[in-house]
Scaffold this motif. Structure first.
Motif, PDB file in Angstrom:
ATOM      1  N   VAL A   1       0.847  -1.192   0.000  1.00  0.00           N
ATOM      2  CA  VAL A   1       0.000   0.000   0.000  1.00  0.00           C
ATOM      3  C   VAL A   1       0.881   1.239   0.000  1.00  0.00           C
ATOM      4  CG1 VAL A   1      -1.846   1.266   1.151  1.00  0.00           C
ATOM      5  CG2 VAL A   1      -1.762  -1.231   1.321  1.00  0.00           C
ATOM      6  N   THR A   2       0.733   2.069  -1.007  1.00  0.00           N
ATOM      7  CA  THR A   2       1.464   3.329  -1.069  1.00  0.00           C
ATOM      8  C   THR A   2       0.462   4.486  -1.123  1.00  0.00           C
ATOM      9  OG1 THR A   2       1.596   3.309  -3.497  1.00  0.00           O
ATOM     10  CG2 THR A   2       3.392   2.244  -2.283  1.00  0.00           C
ATOM     11  N   PHE A   3       0.967   5.683  -0.864  1.00  0.00           N
ATOM     12  CA  PHE A   3       0.120   6.867  -0.822  1.00  0.00           C
ATOM     13  C   PHE A   3       0.689   7.959  -1.729  1.00  0.00           C
ATOM     14  CE2 PHE A   3      -0.828   4.652   3.042  1.00  0.00           C
ATOM     15  CZ  PHE A   3      -2.151   4.940   3.338  1.00  0.00           C
ATOM     16  N   ALA A   4      -0.197   8.815  -2.218  1.00  0.00           N
ATOM     17  CA  ALA A   4       0.214   9.993  -2.988  1.00  0.00           C
ATOM     18  C   ALA A   4       0.410  11.153  -2.013  1.00  0.00           C
ATOM     19  CB  ALA A   4      -0.827  10.330  -4.051  1.00  0.00           C
ATOM     20  N   GLU A   5       1.454  11.028  -1.183  1.00  0.00           N
ATOM     21  CA  GLU A   5       1.714  12.051  -0.166  1.00  0.00           C
ATOM     22  C   GLU A   5       1.920  13.427  -0.774  1.00  0.00           C
ATOM     23  OE1 GLU A   5       3.408   8.135   1.350  1.00  0.00           O
ATOM     24  OE2 GLU A   5       3.654   9.320  -0.488  1.00  0.00           O
ATOM     25  N   HIS A   6       2.472  13.461  -1.982  1.00  0.00           N
ATOM     26  CA  HIS A   6       2.762  14.734  -2.629  1.00  0.00           C
ATOM     27  C   HIS A   6       1.487  15.523  -2.918  1.00  0.00           C
ATOM     28  CE1 HIS A   6       2.271  11.526  -5.520  1.00  0.00           C
ATOM     29  NE2 HIS A   6       2.071  12.375  -6.515  1.00  0.00           N
ATOM     30  N   GLU A   7       0.381  14.817  -3.155  1.00  0.00           N
ATOM     31  CA  GLU A   7      -0.880  15.511  -3.433  1.00  0.00           C
ATOM     32  C   GLU A   7      -1.404  16.229  -2.193  1.00  0.00           C
ATOM     33  OE1 GLU A   7      -2.509  12.524  -6.979  1.00  0.00           O
ATOM     34  OE2 GLU A   7      -3.548  12.605  -5.057  1.00  0.00           O
ATOM     35  N   GLY A   8      -1.434  15.530  -1.070  1.00  0.00           N
ATOM     36  CA  GLY A   8      -1.886  16.176   0.163  1.00  0.00           C
ATOM     37  C   GLY A   8      -0.936  17.252   0.625  1.00  0.00           C
ATOM     38  N   SER A   9       0.357  17.024   0.426  1.00  0.00           N
ATOM     39  CA  SER A   9       1.362  18.003   0.839  1.00  0.00           C
ATOM     40  C   SER A   9       1.258  19.287   0.011  1.00  0.00           C
ATOM     41  CB  SER A   9       2.762  17.403   0.704  1.00  0.00           C
ATOM     42  OG  SER A   9       2.919  16.310   1.585  1.00  0.00           O
ATOM     43  N   TYR A  10       0.865  19.142  -1.242  1.00  0.00           N
ATOM     44  CA  TYR A  10       0.639  20.310  -2.088  1.00  0.00           C
ATOM     45  C   TYR A  10      -0.416  21.217  -1.454  1.00  0.00           C
ATOM     46  CZ  TYR A  10      -0.198  22.908  -6.488  1.00  0.00           C
ATOM     47  OH  TYR A  10      -0.330  23.883  -7.454  1.00  0.00           O
ATOM     48  N   LEU A  11      -1.471  20.610  -0.932  1.00  0.00           N
ATOM     49  CA  LEU A  11      -2.561  21.399  -0.352  1.00  0.00           C
ATOM     50  C   LEU A  11      -2.127  22.140   0.913  1.00  0.00           C
ATOM     51  CD1 LEU A  11      -5.620  19.005  -0.833  1.00  0.00           C
ATOM     52  CD2 LEU A  11      -4.737  20.780  -2.371  1.00  0.00           C
TER      53      LEU A  11
ATOM     54  N   GLU B   1      16.164  10.904   4.159  1.00  0.00           N
ATOM     55  CA  GLU B   1      15.944  11.405   2.799  1.00  0.00           C
ATOM     56  C   GLU B   1      15.664  10.224   1.873  1.00  0.00           C
ATOM     57  OE1 GLU B   1      17.916  14.822  -0.142  1.00  0.00           O
ATOM     58  OE2 GLU B   1      18.847  14.287   1.766  1.00  0.00           O
ATOM     59  N   ILE B   2      14.448   9.716   1.952  1.00  0.00           N
ATOM     60  CA  ILE B   2      14.000   8.563   1.187  1.00  0.00           C
ATOM     61  C   ILE B   2      12.829   8.980   0.303  1.00  0.00           C
ATOM     62  CG2 ILE B   2      14.817   6.847   2.845  1.00  0.00           C
ATOM     63  CD1 ILE B   2      12.038   6.770   4.058  1.00  0.00           C
ATOM     64  N   PRO B   3      12.480   8.176  -0.723  1.00  0.00           N
ATOM     65  CA  PRO B   3      11.457   8.602  -1.689  1.00  0.00           C
ATOM     66  C   PRO B   3      10.146   9.056  -1.080  1.00  0.00           C
ATOM     67  CG  PRO B   3      12.619   6.702  -2.532  1.00  0.00           C
ATOM     68  CD  PRO B   3      13.140   6.918  -1.139  1.00  0.00           C
ATOM     69  N   VAL B   4       9.647   8.352  -0.055  1.00  0.00           N
ATOM     70  CA  VAL B   4       8.352   8.745   0.504  1.00  0.00           C
ATOM     71  C   VAL B   4       8.421  10.138   1.130  1.00  0.00           C
ATOM     72  CG1 VAL B   4       8.824   7.570   2.697  1.00  0.00           C
ATOM     73  CG2 VAL B   4       6.475   8.050   2.027  1.00  0.00           C
ATOM     74  N   ILE B   5       9.525  10.476   1.791  1.00  0.00           N
ATOM     75  CA  ILE B   5       9.652  11.798   2.408  1.00  0.00           C
ATOM     76  C   ILE B   5       9.933  12.856   1.341  1.00  0.00           C
ATOM     77  CG2 ILE B   5      10.803  13.167   4.189  1.00  0.00           C
ATOM     78  CD1 ILE B   5       9.147  10.806   5.218  1.00  0.00           C
ATOM     79  N   LYS B   6      10.637  12.473   0.298  1.00  0.00           N
ATOM     80  CA  LYS B   6      10.869  13.411  -0.802  1.00  0.00           C
ATOM     81  C   LYS B   6       9.558  13.773  -1.483  1.00  0.00           C
ATOM     82  CE  LYS B   6      14.286  14.775  -2.050  1.00  0.00           C
ATOM     83  NZ  LYS B   6      15.036  15.989  -1.640  1.00  0.00           N
ATOM     84  N   ARG B   7       8.583  12.854  -1.486  1.00  0.00           N
ATOM     85  CA  ARG B   7       7.273  13.194  -2.047  1.00  0.00           C
ATOM     86  C   ARG B   7       6.587  14.263  -1.198  1.00  0.00           C
ATOM     87  NH1 ARG B   7       6.979   7.520  -3.178  1.00  0.00           N
ATOM     88  NH2 ARG B   7       5.587   7.077  -1.405  1.00  0.00           N
ATOM     89  N   PHE B   8       6.684  14.128   0.127  1.00  0.00           N
ATOM     90  CA  PHE B   8       6.142  15.162   1.004  1.00  0.00           C
ATOM     91  C   PHE B   8       6.788  16.512   0.678  1.00  0.00           C
ATOM     92  CE2 PHE B   8       4.958  11.660   3.928  1.00  0.00           C
ATOM     93  CZ  PHE B   8       3.723  12.107   4.370  1.00  0.00           C
ATOM     94  N   GLU B   9       8.101  16.525   0.592  1.00  0.00           N
ATOM     95  CA  GLU B   9       8.830  17.768   0.341  1.00  0.00           C
ATOM     96  C   GLU B   9       8.460  18.385  -1.005  1.00  0.00           C
ATOM     97  OE1 GLU B   9      13.272  19.233  -0.968  1.00  0.00           O
ATOM     98  OE2 GLU B   9      13.101  17.298   0.044  1.00  0.00           O
ATOM     99  N   ALA B  10       8.467  17.550  -2.052  1.00  0.00           N
ATOM    100  CA  ALA B  10       8.217  18.062  -3.404  1.00  0.00           C
ATOM    101  C   ALA B  10       6.815  18.645  -3.523  1.00  0.00           C
ATOM    102  CB  ALA B  10       8.410  16.943  -4.429  1.00  0.00           C
TER     103      ALA B  10
END
Length: 353
Positions: free
Chosen positions: A152-162, A183-192
């Motif tokens: 199960v993965t999440f689109a963290e970048h979408e919520g973080s954008y908001l 500094e791993i992909p899931v946290i980089k999605r939050f940042e981006a």
């Protein structure tokens, strides 16, 4: 490997939102690294269909009471216990060396499902699943391509954008911070996603990024926040597990000293833990929802091993909590809704890195 995106019903969403507000009083909170906990669940069981099922969960190094995604996952299992009568238990990991032994303990005890919580668990889950092909495992935040593992993965970048939109429209100093764990992909999605949201509404704002290198070090989070706040930032978004708790601690200390700053919570509605006086909003990541869905599938005999489920804004699996209304002005929330619809429609494609 078959990949699909789950469709979330309003009923499941309502349950997940309610779970997000759960406290930790029923957790085995006194257990620290390597400890275990069992939970009878709150309220009467809705049925007993799961009473013969055992479901285990292995935390990553952030711990079950990280006030973040490990805790959210455990709350999901508590709900499963309450609703179905299933036996649920967690094992807490001091470090990555504990991952395989902890997973193996549940597998060797013939648990019906064993959860690995967090990106860092992938190699351990792959090893244990490969060695035990009849065992059923599930993984949060990473992908293991084996027929007995559901990922199960999440689109963290979408919520973080908001929440980036909120930060960009709220900042008075045009200085904003992001504090990461590893500094791993899931946290980089939050940042981006966060940086993209800020830039979309306030191109003059600067986002300072600081990776602490840990998910279980609140002191490092506090020090990183102090540096960013000292440089003039008035809002920080941490995505660092228990390390992020230190960001809230620093904000609390500054508030006591008469200096108003904001923190944006992550994974759970962290205003419920740290208060409305320092929590501007939170980026919900409904790990509990995912745990409930997959665990119920196992109890119903519908385990989807070998599949990857990706949950984002379309599934209401990420986003802002209702409590955002306390500190975020209505016009800003309206703007958030506008961007949310643009992301869901595909008009805006949020960067992942």
């Amino acid at each position: 490997m078959k990949k699909w995106v789950a469709v979330t019903t309003s009923l499941v969403l309502a349950s997940a939102i309610a779970l997000t507000g759960c406290g930790t009083k029923n957790n085995a909170g006194t257990n620290t690294g390597g400890g275990t906990g069992t939970q009878a669940g709150a309220g009467g069981a809705a049925s007993n269909k799961g009473e013969k099922f055992n479901i285990g969960m292995v935390t990553d190094i952030g711990g079950v009471n990280d006030k973040s995604f490990n805790q959210s996952a455990w709350e999901g299992l508590q709900q499963i216990k309450s609703q179905t009568g299933a036996n649920v238990k967690y094992l807490q990991s001091k470090g990555d060396a504990d991952f395989i032994p902890n997973l193996n303990q549940f597998v060797k005890d013939n648990y019906n499902l064993t959860w690995g919580i967090g990106f860092l668990m992938a190699d351990a889950v792959k090893t244990v699943a490969s060695q035990n092909p009849k065992a059923q495992l599930a993984l949060i935040d990473n992908v293991v391509e084996l027929p007995n593992v559901e990922s199960v993965t999440f689109a963290e970048h979408e919520g973080s954008y908001l929440v980036g939109v909120v930060a960009g429209l709220t900042t008075k100093s045009n200085k904003i911070g992001f504090v990461g764990g590893l500094e791993i992909p899931v946290i980089k999605r939050f940042e981006a996603g966060f940086k993209a949201g800020v830039a979309a509404v306030n191109p003059n704002a600067k986002v300072t990024v600081n990776y602490t290198g840990a998910f279980d070090k609140p002191d490092l989070g506090k020090a990183a926040a102090a540096t960013i706040f000292n440089d003039g930032a008035d809002i920080i978004f941490p995505s660092a597990g228990a390390t992020g708790n230190g960001v809230f601690n620093e904000a609390k200390d500054r508030l006591k000293a008469g200096k108003k700053v904001w923190v944006i919570g992550v994974d759970k509605d962290q205003s419920l833990e740290f208060g409305d006086d320092v929590t501007l909003t939170s980026m919900l990541k409904r790990v509990d929802q995912a745990v409930i869905r997959v665990s119920n599938d196992v109890i119903d005999g519908k385990f989807k091993g070998g599949q990857v489920v990706t949950l984002g804004l379309k599934e209401d699996a990420v986003g802002l909590p209702e409590t955002s209304k306390k500190n975020v002005p209505a016009d800003v929330l309206k703007k958030v809704d506008e961007y949310k619809e643009k992301i869901k429609s595909g008009e805006i494609k949020v960067p992942e890195k």
